[in-house]
Design an enzyme around this catalytic site. Sequence first.
Site, PDB file in Angstrom:
ATOM      1  N   GLY A 232       0.798  -1.217   0.000  1.00 21.65           N
ATOM      2  CA  GLY A 232       0.000   0.000   0.000  1.00 21.65           C
ATOM      3  C   GLY A 232       0.833   1.270   0.000  1.00 21.65           C
ATOM      4  N   HIS A 233       0.132   2.394  -0.108  1.00 20.14           N
ATOM      5  CA  HIS A 233       0.809   3.690  -0.198  1.00 20.14           C
ATOM      6  C   HIS A 233       1.611   4.017   1.062  1.00 20.14           C
ATOM      7  CE1 HIS A 233      -3.408   5.340   1.067  1.00 20.14           C
ATOM      8  NE2 HIS A 233      -2.764   4.892   2.123  1.00 20.14           N
ATOM      9  N   ASN A 234       2.763   4.633   0.843  1.00 24.96           N
ATOM     10  CA  ASN A 234       3.653   5.122   1.906  1.00 24.96           C
ATOM     11  C   ASN A 234       4.279   4.020   2.752  1.00 24.96           C
ATOM     12  OD1 ASN A 234       1.528   7.528   1.482  1.00 24.96           O
ATOM     13  ND2 ASN A 234       3.480   8.388   2.157  1.00 24.96           N
TER      14      ASN A 234
END
Length: 336
Positions: A232-234
């Site tokens: 997922g993001h980050n």
Amino acid sequence: MKLSELLSAYSIETEFSNDFEVHALAELDKATPNDISYIDQVCYLKLLKDSKAGAVFIRKKESSKVPKSMQALIVDNPHLAFAKVSHAFKIPFFKNPQSVNEPKHFEKVTIMPNVVIGEGVEIGENSLIYPGVVIADGVKIGKNCILYPRVILYQNTILEDNVIIHAGSVIGGDGFGYAHTALGEHVKIEHVGIVRIQKNVEIGANTAIDRAVFGETLIKEGVKIDNLVQIGHNCVLGEHSIVVSQVGLSGSTTTGRNVVFGGQVGIGGHLHVGEFTQIGGKSAVGKDLPPNTNFAGAIPAMEIHEWHHFLAHLRTNFRKQQKTSLLQKAKGFFKS
């Protein structure tokens, strides 16, 4: 774009005193005086003191925490306000779609037929790009990289040297981020960050690594990722970690170096896994895990010695219940 223009464009009503030029959206701890950020969780209030952001979306009850150097943009739902204005900063996949038809030349690079390349792309020498690969604007690829068929690199993705990505993987796609209205509608958050993959990383087939909301999703040096993995993001994966097939890492998961995720492990968002920790297959992790430990178990994952004791206790009790049940049936049979 001026702050007043930005707020007006997305029908956000709030008071402000300094109508500055807004350059970007940013995390509080990395923002500049021309950036906007937001706070929708109390735990992030501590970042306000040292932040250089020009303005922050925040609820009225927490607005007294905003320093005088920063403007408090008071709204009922900071996350929703942030989601709305994020659309002003969307970065296109191809800024000029017609440019993909223009011939491009790269020194000492092998590019096979039916590869699509956007503007401003850099590819290091001795890299090999197989048919059907799509490379968006601003992507940077290091030396000795291999991209197998149908790999897609979204805008501004960075691959350092000696990266191998197998067929069908998507690097830098939108993260799964939405804000929610009072009516339950979902408002997309445009992700303006990137994915950075450091050197000597190998990524299996049909894996997805989402770009950051802002900043970077970071895969550090020497990481090995299997097929069918979702990151997922980050997220930040520490050096030389191993991620086995069908693992899912929720947004902002971070790890130390040499972490091992067994197959089908699931990690909740905003958690940290310490270095040299191993997590057994199918485990569900809902808390931070310390370094140099082994965890296993379905829901929730627990330290592996505890898991073994739990299984032994469960098995023993189950067998006792089976014996008791058989004895009761036998007694009933002889009574009849």
